[in-house]
Design an enzyme around this catalytic site. Structure first.
Site, mmCIF file in Angstrom:
data_model
loop_
_atom_site.group_PDB
_atom_site.id
_atom_site.type_symbol
_atom_site.label_atom_id
_atom_site.label_comp_id
_atom_site.label_asym_id
_atom_site.label_seq_id
_atom_site.Cartn_x
_atom_site.Cartn_y
_atom_site.Cartn_z
ATOM 1 N N THR A 60 -12.767 -1.678 12.973
ATOM 2 C CA THR A 60 -11.312 -2.790 12.355
ATOM 3 C C THR A 60 -11.383 -4.013 13.060
ATOM 4 O OG1 THR A 60 -9.880 -1.907 13.787
ATOM 5 C CG2 THR A 60 -10.291 -0.864 11.749
ATOM 6 N N CYS A 94 -3.573 -4.424 3.738
ATOM 7 C CA CYS A 94 -2.532 -5.444 4.193
ATOM 8 C C CYS A 94 -2.496 -6.440 3.500
ATOM 9 C CB CYS A 94 -2.698 -5.320 5.461
ATOM 10 S SG CYS A 94 -2.465 -4.023 6.427
ATOM 11 N N HIS A 109 -2.440 -12.494 9.844
ATOM 12 C CA HIS A 109 -2.089 -10.806 9.767
ATOM 13 C C HIS A 109 -1.862 -10.342 10.932
ATOM 14 C CE1 HIS A 109 -1.628 -6.771 8.419
ATOM 15 N NE2 HIS A 109 -2.627 -6.467 9.115
ATOM 16 N N LYS A 119 -1.738 -8.005 19.599
ATOM 17 C CA LYS A 119 -2.859 -8.712 20.110
ATOM 18 C C LYS A 119 -3.702 -9.410 19.029
ATOM 19 C CE LYS A 119 -6.474 -7.147 23.472
ATOM 20 N NZ LYS A 119 -7.059 -6.068 24.000
ATOM 21 N N ARG A 155 -12.822 1.068 16.268
ATOM 22 C CA ARG A 155 -13.299 -0.520 16.770
ATOM 23 C C ARG A 155 -13.709 -1.115 15.819
ATOM 24 N NH1 ARG A 155 -12.690 -1.618 22.087
ATOM 25 N NH2 ARG A 155 -11.952 0.185 23.166
ATOM 26 N N ARG A 182 -5.048 -13.300 19.604
ATOM 27 C CA ARG A 182 -6.337 -13.696 19.859
ATOM 28 C C ARG A 182 -7.052 -14.671 18.699
ATOM 29 N NH1 ARG A 182 -11.362 -9.396 20.311
ATOM 30 N NH2 ARG A 182 -12.528 -10.853 19.361
ATOM 31 N N SER A 194 -7.628 -4.624 4.917
ATOM 32 C CA SER A 194 -9.037 -3.995 5.059
ATOM 33 C C SER A 194 -9.762 -3.703 3.776
ATOM 34 C CB SER A 194 -8.473 -2.894 5.715
ATOM 35 O OG SER A 194 -8.090 -2.782 6.912
ATOM 36 N N GLU A 235 0.880 -1.246 -0.151
ATOM 37 C CA GLU A 235 0.054 -0.213 -0.026
ATOM 38 C C GLU A 235 0.588 1.133 -0.059
ATOM 39 O OE1 GLU A 235 -1.955 1.227 3.734
ATOM 40 O OE2 GLU A 235 -0.014 1.827 3.786
#
Lengths: 133, 349
Positions: free
Chosen positions: B202, B113, B235, B240, B200, B244, B297, B81
């Site tokens: 995202t 990404c 990715h 975090k 949020r 997760r 995204s 990008e």
């Protein structure tokens, strides 16, 4: 200003691929390439790609740089003897100028070497970085 | 069988710590470090960009590919990008630098990404279709985060390069699956310097929905389960999310650790899961199964299942390992130097 585009383009073989001339009779390597060996007058040659590592032979530190390299100042310009004995001049980057020394081992890395203002072409080539692997 | 014949990575040496950015914006560094699971990120110097990172990563991939002739590479695709030009391809510079011109197909890919794994997906398709002997896919970025935005703590730089081919593969491709919808969680309009994101939004609807969507679909397609894999990489927009999503899908901490680079590298955007894959291949054993799933995204995920071959033991040390680029010989910069390097300071021409 626009003259820079074709000139830069003609230099791609030497800037991008480090192409040099090795003359048949003497075995001497010239970078950038030459048509004729100045020692022997020989025109018979082959194209070789220079090795990507060498040692600093001598250097100077630039503290008051031309505008386009101001973001990198202070930086060292060095003459490096490559592994095959060929010598070339270039900028040392990723390197604190206090750490530069004669004999220091360097690698050649592909970098942006020049930018034509905010809207012109970007020019690429090789710079020296301290060798650490 | 199609797969990866050579792989390589390249990273800047410069790093900036979360504390250094937090100090400037009055942010609470410990809560950012905890919340995003980030300690520092890579910073490209002014003479490094997506093109230069791509050339260096490709040179490492060529070393591992052995004695292949660059003229046999039929396509070069760079996913990023942060292509240095708005109009002018990046791939042609790489093609010229490695001596692969002029009989070659070049294209620059974009999908936030996910652009890097798009390049890998298309390169593999050429090999599977028998169109060419080798195809080169590069995932590279020098991403920008707006000053003081949460993204500024993570937006980093790096590249991974993969030469795809049919012979002498080091990781066979067993399955691929792509999963995408129109979910606008992050974007950059034309002429804008910094991207914007949906905060949020995202998370659940974007990153987690697509990463899980692609991952579950490829597991179902292959009939495999998380415990079948030696390693997994996803990715990593921060430390975090990667952890997760992996744990929620049923993978373990041990499986993701080697490819979990974001805590010390930041988010290398297109490069994130591909560079994670290079770190995994650096230590993988013949026969290991590797699970990979990107996220971009906009939004979508490409999932891949790789099987490592015997040849990995011969080639892994033919070029620098990713862990060495990640851990050794680092240069830490302050915010002022970082702002200068990333052209965040307005100057006269």
């Amino acid at each position: 200003m626009k003259m820079f585009v074709p000139r830069n383009w003609r230099e791609y073989p030497s800037r991008y691929r480090l192409e040099a001339s090795r003359f048949t009779k003497s075995g001497t390597v010239y970078y950038p390439k030459r048509m004729v060996d100045p020692e022997t007058g020989d025109t018979e040659q082959e194209t070789v790609n220079l090795p990507l590592s060498g040692k600093v032979l001598t250097y100077t530190v630039i503290r008051t740089s031309p505008d386009q390299w101001k973001d990198l100042a202070p930086y060292a310009l060095a003459i490096v003897e490559l592994e095959d004995g060929t010598r070339m001049m270039g900028q040392l980057t990723d390197c604190n100028v206090e750490e530069v020394s004669i004999g220091m081992e360097v690698r050649l890395e592909f970098r942006r070497v020049q930018t034509e203002g905010h809207s012109g072409v970007l020019s690429y080539g090789h710079k020296f970085v301290p060798k650490w692997y | 069988m199609a797969g990866i014949v050579g792989y390589g990575a390249h990273l800047p040496r410069h790093r900036i710590k979360v504390e250094e950015i937090a100090k400037v914006w009055g942010a609470d560094a410990p809560s950012y470090k905890r919340g995003l699971m980030l300690r520092e990120k890579s910073v490209p110097p002014p003479d490094m960009d997506t093109i230069t990172l791509s050339v260096e990563a490709t040179r490492n991939a060529l070393k591992r590919a052995g004695s292949i002739d660059p003229k046999d590479i039929g396509a070069i695709y760079i996913g990023s990008e942060s292509h240095p030009y708005a109009v002018k391809p990046s791939g042609t510079v790489v093609a010229e630098a490695i001596g692969a011109t002029p009989d070659i197909h070049c294209a620059d890919f974009e999908f936030a990404c996910k652009a890097g794994t798009e390049a890998m997906y298309v390169a593999l398709s050429h090999i599977e279709a028998g169109q060419m002997k080798y195809a080169l896919a590069i995932a590279a970025d020098t991403s920008q985060g707006a000053p003081s935005d949460a993204l500024e703590f993570s937006a980093a730089a790096g590249a991974g390069a993969f030469i795809m081919g049919n012979d002498n593969v080091i990781a066979e491709i067993l399955y691929t699956h792509s999963y995408m919808t129109d979910t606008p969680d992050f974007w950059r309009r034309e002429h804008q310097f910094y991207p914007q994101h949906g905060s949020r939004f995202t998370g659940e609807e974007a990153y987690f929905a697509h990463t899980k969507g692609a991952s579950r679909a490829i597991l179902e397609k292959s009939g495999m389960k998380p415990s079948d894999f030696a390693y997994a990489v996803f990715h990593q927009p921060n430390g975090k999310f990667h952890q997760r999503v992996a744990l929620e899908l049923g993978f373990t901490q041990e499986q993701i650790d080697p490819g979990w680079l974001a805590p010390v590298l930041g988010n290398t955007y297109s490069g994130a899961s591909p560079i994670g894959l290079t770190a995994i291949l650096d230590i993988a054993k013949p026969g290991d199964l590797v699970f990979m799933c990107s996220y971009g995204s906009g939004s979508g995920s490409d999932a891949f299942i790789w099987k490592v071959t015997d040849r990995i033991d011969e080639v892994r040390d033919a070029a620098v390992r990713t862990s060495k680029l990640l851990e050794e010989n680092l240069i830490y910069v302050d915010y002022g130097t970082y702002a200068k390097f990333r052209h965040k300071i307005r100057k006269n021409d």
